[in-house]
Design an enzyme around this catalytic site. Sequence first.
Site: not given
Length: 407
Positions: A180, A300
């Site tokens: 991320e 995810e």
Amino acid sequence: MEADEWQMVEKKGNQFMVNGQPFYVNGFNTYWLMVFAADQSTRGKVTEVFQQASSVGLTVCRTWAFNDGQWRALQKSPSVYDEEIFQALDFVVSEAKKYKIRLILPLVNNWDAYGGKPQYVKWGKAAGLNLTSDDEFFSNPTLKSYYKAHVKMVLNRINTITNVTYKEDPTIFAWELMNEPRCPSDPSGDILQEWIEEMAVYVKSVDPKHLVEIGLEGFYGPSTPNRVQFNPNTYAQQVGTDFIRNHLVLGVDFASVHIYADSWISQEISDAHLPFIISWMEAHIEDAQKYLNMPVLFSEFGVSTKDPGYNSTFRDTLFKTVYRTLLNSTKKGGSGGGSLLWQLFPDGTDYMDDGYALVLSRSPSTSNIISLHSTRVAIFNSLCTWNCHWGCKKQHPLEAFLSTDDA
């Protein structure tokens, strides 16, 4: 599958391929496997995760290949490693192969869990660098050299259990540059873009055989003003990431996207979550097809049991929505490469739960949904002429089973 048939995952156009066959992914995240493998009292949980994942047909696991300067650190300080923890990672890789599960291995965190970019900045300060922001991780030459040294160390690691060098091991599906990445101090996206350009090529220079992805959440940025409407909120376009521009970088093989309606839209479960998930996924599948010519992995997705209004029926509906959207792409030969649920836990690890943990034995309905999707994905993977099939008009007997009305 014999050892000699265990081949590297490759990318051909907008599809993952293994041994000339399509490889659509149904997988999961369990980020803490290395740390659990480091302690004999918890090592068995690693095996349990793989056993349980395998029992519902999951074929790819994403787990951290970093732990910087923290408790049970892999990298205690720049280029200083704990051999015991490295051997724990060796165990994770060798155990995954036993259960025919491939690994996506991120190499650093954007966040402070397991060290991440804040730890690299602390190391830089300790070495006398004048650093004022964690985002200098992306631009400071010394910090970049620390990161590259870590990449080199992990990719060149010789597994003490299997004797196979990581960069030669087909058990590893891909390297992920960072979990991320965000650089909010530079909303233009230029700083992060330069870092991605440098590091993707660097990883490929050390290991040209494995696929590489960035680890992005998928937010649209300044280069595509016509796409920012798909972002979950206006803040998303100010965090220095830029989905299409970032993924056009040389050395990046496939796109990653995360899906967190409960973090991004509203924590409270609402009717708005599912339409957002569908439009978010369809936009990225279309872009991966039209502009990037690569698969996109929704690496995810999940929902927290701690959300106000949560119930297991909603989680089941969310999983079905993600899987159905992917299968709609797969049936057309589209760019939807697969998904990884966040996150699979074995029994007895509740103390690690961030709210998103899924324990299969306690969630039979969700477990069945995952298993059905695995079966459908396996059928697509076994039909090498699938794309040709969808181009013709005859009804195929499998079509009824692969139609997702019940999903």
